[in-house]
Write a protein that holds these residues in place. Sequence first.
Motif, PDB file in Angstrom:
ATOM      1  N   PHE A   1      37.378  73.468  30.867  1.00  0.00           N
ATOM      2  CA  PHE A   1      36.139  73.767  31.584  1.00  0.00           C
ATOM      3  C   PHE A   1      35.002  74.142  30.632  1.00  0.00           C
ATOM      4  CE2 PHE A   1      33.485  77.122  33.608  1.00  0.00           C
ATOM      5  CZ  PHE A   1      32.819  76.309  34.519  1.00  0.00           C
ATOM      6  N   LYS A   2      35.294  75.018  29.673  1.00  0.00           N
ATOM      7  CA  LYS A   2      34.239  75.545  28.810  1.00  0.00           C
ATOM      8  C   LYS A   2      33.897  74.626  27.644  1.00  0.00           C
ATOM      9  CE  LYS A   2      34.821  80.480  29.769  1.00  0.00           C
ATOM     10  NZ  LYS A   2      35.086  81.823  29.172  1.00  0.00           N
ATOM     11  N   GLU A   3      34.929  74.093  26.984  1.00  0.00           N
ATOM     12  CA  GLU A   3      34.683  73.296  25.786  1.00  0.00           C
ATOM     13  C   GLU A   3      34.457  71.821  26.085  1.00  0.00           C
ATOM     14  OE1 GLU A   3      37.565  73.985  22.739  1.00  0.00           O
ATOM     15  OE2 GLU A   3      37.538  76.172  23.010  1.00  0.00           O
ATOM     16  N   GLU A   4      35.212  71.293  27.061  1.00  0.00           N
ATOM     17  CA  GLU A   4      35.079  69.869  27.387  1.00  0.00           C
ATOM     18  C   GLU A   4      34.078  69.621  28.521  1.00  0.00           C
ATOM     19  OE1 GLU A   4      36.409  67.692  25.503  1.00  0.00           O
ATOM     20  OE2 GLU A   4      37.568  69.149  24.339  1.00  0.00           O
TER      21      GLU A   4
ATOM     22  N   SER B   1      45.834  64.569  27.699  1.00  0.00           N
ATOM     23  CA  SER B   1      45.740  63.743  26.500  1.00  0.00           C
ATOM     24  C   SER B   1      44.972  62.450  26.779  1.00  0.00           C
ATOM     25  CB  SER B   1      47.143  63.422  25.978  1.00  0.00           C
ATOM     26  OG  SER B   1      47.088  62.535  24.883  1.00  0.00           O
ATOM     27  N   GLY B   2      45.291  61.824  27.899  1.00  0.00           N
ATOM     28  CA  GLY B   2      44.602  60.585  28.249  1.00  0.00           C
ATOM     29  C   GLY B   2      43.113  60.795  28.448  1.00  0.00           C
ATOM     30  N   TYR B   3      42.756  61.905  29.109  1.00  0.00           N
ATOM     31  CA  TYR B   3      41.339  62.181  29.350  1.00  0.00           C
ATOM     32  C   TYR B   3      40.614  62.486  28.041  1.00  0.00           C
ATOM     33  CZ  TYR B   3      37.024  64.428  30.750  1.00  0.00           C
ATOM     34  OH  TYR B   3      35.700  64.760  30.872  1.00  0.00           O
ATOM     35  N   LEU B   4      41.233  63.285  27.192  1.00  0.00           N
ATOM     36  CA  LEU B   4      40.605  63.648  25.919  1.00  0.00           C
ATOM     37  C   LEU B   4      40.471  62.449  24.992  1.00  0.00           C
ATOM     38  CD1 LEU B   4      42.327  67.102  25.277  1.00  0.00           C
ATOM     39  CD2 LEU B   4      39.985  66.675  26.070  1.00  0.00           C
ATOM     40  N   ASN B   5      41.281  61.421  25.242  1.00  0.00           N
ATOM     41  CA  ASN B   5      41.184  60.193  24.443  1.00  0.00           C
ATOM     42  C   ASN B   5      40.182  59.197  25.018  1.00  0.00           C
ATOM     43  OD1 ASN B   5      43.009  60.841  22.358  1.00  0.00           O
ATOM     44  ND2 ASN B   5      44.770  60.263  23.609  1.00  0.00           N
ATOM     45  N   GLY B   6      39.464  59.620  26.055  1.00  0.00           N
ATOM     46  CA  GLY B   6      38.366  58.806  26.552  1.00  0.00           C
ATOM     47  C   GLY B   6      38.547  58.117  27.883  1.00  0.00           C
ATOM     48  N   ASP B   7      39.668  58.346  28.574  1.00  0.00           N
ATOM     49  CA  ASP B   7      39.895  57.698  29.871  1.00  0.00           C
ATOM     50  C   ASP B   7      39.312  58.564  30.983  1.00  0.00           C
ATOM     51  OD1 ASP B   7      40.755  56.390  32.124  1.00  0.00           O
ATOM     52  OD2 ASP B   7      42.822  56.121  31.455  1.00  0.00           O
TER      53      ASP B   7
END
Length: 416
Positions: free
Chosen positions: A380-383, A333-339
């Motif tokens: 891996f594929k989408e992000e 969640s943290g990574y997907l929110n830009g961290d």
Amino acid sequence: MPKRSRSSSFVTATIVSAALIFTAPTRINAYITSGLPAHTHRAFLRKLTDDICNQSIGSLSPEEMSTCPMLMSAWATAPEKLNLSSDNGRERALAVEGLLKRMIDERRAGNTEAIAVTEDYNAVMKAWSMSGEGSKAAVRAEQILIQMQDLYQSGDKNVQPNLESFQIAIEAWTRASDEPNAPARAQQILEWMINTYKSGANDKAQPNTLCFIPVLKAWASSRKLEGPIMAEHLIMWMQQLQFQEEIESAKPTTLCFNIVMSSWLKSADITSEKRIRQIFEYMESSSKKGNVDVQPDAGSYNIVISSISPAVKKFYDMGGARRADKILARLESGYLNGDETLRPDSIIYNQVIDYWAKTQSVRGHFMKARDVLDRQVKMFKEEKVRKCRPDVTGYTSVIAACASTYGTVKEKRRSF
């Protein structure tokens, strides 16, 4: 007229180069960093050093005196280039110390050009620190540091120990693997450094975070029972210096807390998972209050998840995999929110998948393992997170989870 051989031409070229360096000391560094073989560099430095040290006291020219610091730096900072291993590291240290002694002797003989400065003493300490002589080297580095401080307090402003001086002495003890009390000895120098600064005896001894990190690592890797506790005490001391004594440069960072958590992880203490989780939650709480210097990163999450391993594999804790999965979800969640500091990797996914695969007492554990794998594939594929590329370890763990499914025939079929 006979032709000269290639070997004689090379010797002549080397002699000419040497002559040029004698007349132009500034070319020594260029020679050391050139592409010539290591043994040539080493032989050349050895000759220059012997030529200077073997002359009668008081006879060195200004040009030769200006060569001494450069030679000392070359010996101290280029062990790989000179092909100097721990077996002959003592030679390097003695060479550097011999040059320093010669400078001091020249000064006493009345040579006004011979002025030994802090950087020269630091070169000697560094040479000993990297010599591979263990505790003997650390003792010598500490002796030189004490001598520098004594000379400075006696009025010699040229040799005032600076931050690098103390760091070299601290790291020398952290390299002394033959000394059981090396972490404590390193910490003693750190304590002396801070007291020297606070007392006003040396304004260049102001501690910073980098001074604490080698000591923290020494305690973390010591395998001593008191290691994690001592590492925690160091963190608290850093916070005291930062907040109570307003020495902002000594503030703890995320790396410092990660080292403390890794110390608990290596300790095999039955309470290590709980303590690591408490430290992790403290880091998150502090970062939310504005202290971004201690915000958990991907390494922090990895340590927390790794700490759950004994609960799952040794004590068959049914909640271990669930706890790890929740921590992983927070990381995602943290990574997907830009961290960007929370970028996950295959290792952390493989750990959580393995935990679920080994939690056979939980009904549908194979589905939980598959779900984590699916999230990894998506990352891996989408992000486009290349570090999350699924590997054979993750797939094998999911297959093992399916193979260990128990229950009705329908459930077993579903697992395949």
